[in-house]
Design a protein around this motif. Structure first.
Motif, mmCIF file in Angstrom:
data_model
loop_
_atom_site.group_PDB
_atom_site.id
_atom_site.type_symbol
_atom_site.label_atom_id
_atom_site.label_comp_id
_atom_site.label_asym_id
_atom_site.label_seq_id
_atom_site.Cartn_x
_atom_site.Cartn_y
_atom_site.Cartn_z
ATOM 1 N N TRP A 1 13.160 20.827 14.820
ATOM 2 C CA TRP A 1 13.454 19.404 14.471
ATOM 3 C C TRP A 1 13.963 19.283 12.736
ATOM 4 O O TRP A 1 14.787 18.690 12.572
ATOM 5 C CB TRP A 1 12.127 18.414 14.381
ATOM 6 C CG TRP A 1 11.860 18.279 16.113
ATOM 7 C CD1 TRP A 1 11.788 19.097 16.943
ATOM 8 C CD2 TRP A 1 11.652 16.992 16.277
ATOM 9 N NE1 TRP A 1 11.356 18.275 18.292
ATOM 10 C CE2 TRP A 1 11.341 17.051 17.807
ATOM 11 C CE3 TRP A 1 11.736 15.592 16.057
ATOM 12 C CZ2 TRP A 1 11.111 15.812 18.719
ATOM 13 C CZ3 TRP A 1 11.496 14.497 16.689
ATOM 14 C CH2 TRP A 1 11.301 14.739 18.052
ATOM 15 N N GLU A 2 13.211 20.433 12.059
ATOM 16 C CA GLU A 2 13.664 20.567 10.837
ATOM 17 C C GLU A 2 15.409 20.819 10.590
ATOM 18 O O GLU A 2 15.964 20.455 9.693
ATOM 19 C CB GLU A 2 12.727 21.437 9.980
ATOM 20 C CG GLU A 2 11.632 21.013 9.675
ATOM 21 C CD GLU A 2 11.393 19.933 8.580
ATOM 22 O OE1 GLU A 2 12.385 19.707 7.858
ATOM 23 O OE2 GLU A 2 10.181 19.721 7.983
ATOM 24 N N ALA A 3 15.456 21.808 11.788
ATOM 25 C CA ALA A 3 16.852 22.210 11.468
ATOM 26 C C ALA A 3 18.100 21.136 11.932
ATOM 27 O O ALA A 3 19.335 21.201 11.520
ATOM 28 C CB ALA A 3 17.301 23.290 12.647
ATOM 29 N N GLU A 4 17.431 20.004 12.593
ATOM 30 C CA GLU A 4 18.234 18.638 12.891
ATOM 31 C C GLU A 4 18.242 17.711 12.074
ATOM 32 O O GLU A 4 18.614 16.613 12.445
ATOM 33 C CB GLU A 4 18.243 18.492 14.520
ATOM 34 C CG GLU A 4 18.328 19.810 15.449
ATOM 35 C CD GLU A 4 19.742 20.377 15.296
ATOM 36 O OE1 GLU A 4 20.531 19.452 15.126
ATOM 37 O OE2 GLU A 4 19.802 21.539 15.741
ATOM 38 N N ARG A 5 17.446 17.798 11.006
ATOM 39 C CA ARG A 5 16.903 16.603 10.186
ATOM 40 C C ARG A 5 17.965 15.762 9.572
ATOM 41 O O ARG A 5 17.720 14.677 9.593
ATOM 42 C CB ARG A 5 16.090 17.170 8.908
ATOM 43 C CG ARG A 5 15.423 16.077 8.338
ATOM 44 C CD ARG A 5 14.515 17.074 7.222
ATOM 45 N NE ARG A 5 13.693 16.088 6.351
ATOM 46 C CZ ARG A 5 12.698 16.232 5.438
ATOM 47 N NH1 ARG A 5 12.183 17.403 5.532
ATOM 48 N NH2 ARG A 5 12.337 15.406 4.795
ATOM 49 N N ALA A 6 18.993 16.426 9.465
ATOM 50 C CA ALA A 6 20.287 15.763 8.722
ATOM 51 C C ALA A 6 20.490 14.311 9.828
ATOM 52 O O ALA A 6 21.026 13.361 9.043
ATOM 53 C CB ALA A 6 21.495 16.156 8.513
ATOM 54 N N TRP A 7 20.595 14.479 10.847
ATOM 55 C CA TRP A 7 20.843 13.404 11.921
ATOM 56 C C TRP A 7 19.616 12.820 12.606
ATOM 57 O O TRP A 7 19.741 11.540 13.047
ATOM 58 C CB TRP A 7 21.761 13.715 12.925
ATOM 59 C CG TRP A 7 21.275 14.605 14.187
ATOM 60 C CD1 TRP A 7 21.445 16.113 13.921
ATOM 61 C CD2 TRP A 7 20.651 14.710 15.303
ATOM 62 N NE1 TRP A 7 20.929 16.838 15.059
ATOM 63 C CE2 TRP A 7 20.310 15.815 15.893
ATOM 64 C CE3 TRP A 7 20.105 13.383 15.912
ATOM 65 C CZ2 TRP A 7 19.528 15.933 17.071
ATOM 66 C CZ3 TRP A 7 19.636 13.424 16.963
ATOM 67 C CH2 TRP A 7 19.546 14.860 17.776
ATOM 68 N N LEU A 8 18.560 13.477 12.749
ATOM 69 C CA LEU A 8 17.430 12.815 13.284
ATOM 70 C C LEU A 8 16.737 11.647 12.201
ATOM 71 O O LEU A 8 16.309 10.619 12.892
ATOM 72 C CB LEU A 8 16.316 13.831 13.530
ATOM 73 C CG LEU A 8 16.305 14.805 14.507
ATOM 74 C CD1 LEU A 8 15.400 15.844 14.514
ATOM 75 C CD2 LEU A 8 16.282 13.988 16.212
ATOM 76 N N GLU A 9 16.755 11.999 10.928
ATOM 77 C CA GLU A 9 16.313 11.025 10.011
ATOM 78 C C GLU A 9 17.335 10.094 9.673
ATOM 79 O O GLU A 9 18.593 10.482 9.255
ATOM 80 C CB GLU A 9 15.766 11.487 8.791
ATOM 81 C CG GLU A 9 14.424 12.329 8.899
ATOM 82 C CD GLU A 9 13.800 12.887 7.623
ATOM 83 O OE1 GLU A 9 12.519 12.329 7.786
ATOM 84 O OE2 GLU A 9 14.456 12.999 6.619
ATOM 85 N N PRO A 10 17.119 8.497 9.694
ATOM 86 C CA PRO A 10 15.771 7.924 9.757
ATOM 87 C C PRO A 10 15.489 7.480 10.887
ATOM 88 O O PRO A 10 14.262 7.080 11.290
ATOM 89 C CB PRO A 10 15.899 7.118 8.476
ATOM 90 C CG PRO A 10 17.259 6.546 8.721
ATOM 91 C CD PRO A 10 17.978 7.777 9.196
ATOM 92 N N ASP A 11 16.542 7.323 12.004
ATOM 93 C CA ASP A 11 16.245 6.589 13.079
ATOM 94 C C ASP A 11 15.417 7.298 14.125
ATOM 95 O O ASP A 11 14.530 6.594 14.872
ATOM 96 C CB ASP A 11 17.373 6.231 13.777
ATOM 97 C CG ASP A 11 18.447 5.277 12.853
ATOM 98 O OD1 ASP A 11 17.756 4.483 12.124
ATOM 99 O OD2 ASP A 11 19.539 5.613 12.809
ATOM 100 N N PHE A 12 15.597 8.585 14.247
ATOM 101 C CA PHE A 12 15.025 9.325 15.499
ATOM 102 C C PHE A 12 13.694 10.298 15.030
ATOM 103 O O PHE A 12 13.064 10.530 15.974
ATOM 104 C CB PHE A 12 15.827 10.517 16.067
ATOM 105 C CG PHE A 12 17.127 9.752 16.820
ATOM 106 C CD1 PHE A 12 16.994 8.691 17.833
ATOM 107 C CD2 PHE A 12 18.288 10.024 16.172
ATOM 108 C CE1 PHE A 12 18.082 8.358 18.567
ATOM 109 C CE2 PHE A 12 19.514 9.219 17.050
ATOM 110 C CZ PHE A 12 19.327 8.621 17.790
ATOM 111 N N TRP A 13 13.410 10.341 13.735
ATOM 112 C CA TRP A 13 12.249 11.213 13.256
ATOM 113 C C TRP A 13 11.996 10.746 11.783
ATOM 114 O O TRP A 13 12.861 10.677 11.105
ATOM 115 C CB TRP A 13 12.477 12.501 13.615
ATOM 116 C CG TRP A 13 11.407 13.572 13.347
ATOM 117 C CD1 TRP A 13 9.901 13.465 13.765
ATOM 118 C CD2 TRP A 13 11.446 14.480 12.370
ATOM 119 N NE1 TRP A 13 9.399 14.336 13.328
ATOM 120 C CE2 TRP A 13 9.982 15.156 12.433
ATOM 121 C CE3 TRP A 13 12.492 15.179 11.789
ATOM 122 C CZ2 TRP A 13 10.022 16.530 11.775
ATOM 123 C CZ3 TRP A 13 12.084 16.477 11.345
ATOM 124 C CH2 TRP A 13 10.994 16.890 11.087
ATOM 125 N N SER A 14 10.795 10.819 11.490
ATOM 126 C CA SER A 14 10.442 10.903 9.946
ATOM 127 C C SER A 14 9.464 12.289 9.697
ATOM 128 O O SER A 14 8.290 12.587 10.362
ATOM 129 C CB SER A 14 9.397 9.486 9.662
ATOM 130 O OG SER A 14 8.826 9.866 8.512
#
Length: 300
Positions: free
Chosen positions: A38-51
């Protein structure tokens, strides 16, 4: 129509927002997930899909509004207002402007021709009914309610037994949001591999999340889309379809269904609209070995 309405050939697609908030953390929702992934995809996961700080996985409840073949079709009806859901506090006695929002899109309850539930969990059937003079009555009086028979039979058995563990309130939702439409509205319980709605729309069985879970495919004038219901609860399951969702009734079967229909979407350049993707997000995906990659996003 709104300015966010999307068309696929002769079919138009929009959404009705109901609820967005905190319900599960990453490890609670996808217990086998790897935080590093998840950290590797953090750029698009945050803020809508993950905090990353709180580990909250971003989720929502919403309906999809489909116009096809001259009919107004509502796919999944969310949580509903005033529904007693004490086991899921964010959903308990919810009070939203859902029907007002639907009206602002030019659709009154009497205008809906068909209600489709991709499965019969509480957050997909809630607006099937509204409370009128102390009774749960069908919200959409002129609609046919199209429900998966496998889910109906499963929940009817649970309701009858009375001693089956039900931590998420599925039986309560069955009693206040499913039985009243079966008893008081035009209802069709469909079964088998698929149900053809019209030339552009078909429901196809995708069991695993629930016994009767299905997806809705849109195919019109060479354009396609996938309304995935809870086939994909979180977009990280696109990157790794084997990710077990803690809410899936049969994890292995859910993985098979997920892999099958994500493959269909990749092959047909069909955006995947997850039932719980905030903002009505649709993922355009492609094959990546035994998994898939997200190439771009479209929003309703």
């Amino acid at each position: 129509m709104t300015d966010r309405t999307t068309s696929f050939g002769d079919v138009t697609l929009d959404r009705v927002d109901e609820w967005t908030g905190k319900l599960f953390t990453r490890p609670d929702l996808l217990p086998d997930s790897d935080r590093q992934a998840w950290e590797a995809e953090r750029a698009w996961l945050e803020p809508d899909f993950w905090s990353a700080n709180s580990e909250d996985a971003g989720l929502c409840a919403q309906s999809f509004l489909v116009h096809s073949g001259g009919r107004t079709i509502l796919v999944d009806t969310g949580i509903g207002n005033a529904k007693p859901r004490p086991s899921v506090p964010p959903f308990d006695h919810l009070d939203t402007a859902y029907l007002d929002d639907l009206a602002a899109m030019g659709v009154r309850p009497t205008d809906v021709d068909l209600v489709v539930c991709t499965h019969l969990h509480p957050d997909h059937v809630g607006w099937n009914t509204t409370l009128v003079d102390g009774e749960w009555r069908p919200t959409f009086p002129n609609a046919t309610y199209l429900l998966p028979k496998a889910d109906f039979d499963h929940l009817a058995k649970m309701a009858k037994s009375g001693d089956t563990p039900d931590p998420l309130g599925n039986v309560a939702a069955f009693r206040d949001s499913v039985l009243p439409v079966v008893e008081n509205a035009k209802t069709q319980l469909w079964e088998g591999e698929e149900h053809v709605i019209d030339d552009a729309l078909r429901l196809v069985a995708s069991p695993g999340h629930s016994p009767g879970a299905c997806v809705l495919t849109i195919s019109s004038s060479g354009e396609k889309a996938l309304l995935a219901g809870d086939l994909v609860h979180h977009p990280m399951q696109i990157l790794d379809p084997a990710q077990r969702n803690t809410l899936d009734a049969d994890g292995a079967m859910a993985t098979r269904s997920r892999t099958r229909w994500l493959g269909w979407a990749a092959e047909n350049s069909a955006p995947v609209y997850g039932g719980h993707f905030p903002g009505g997000r649709g993922a355009r995906i492609s094959n990546a070995g035994d998994a898939f990659r997200i190439d771009s996003w479209t929003s309703l």
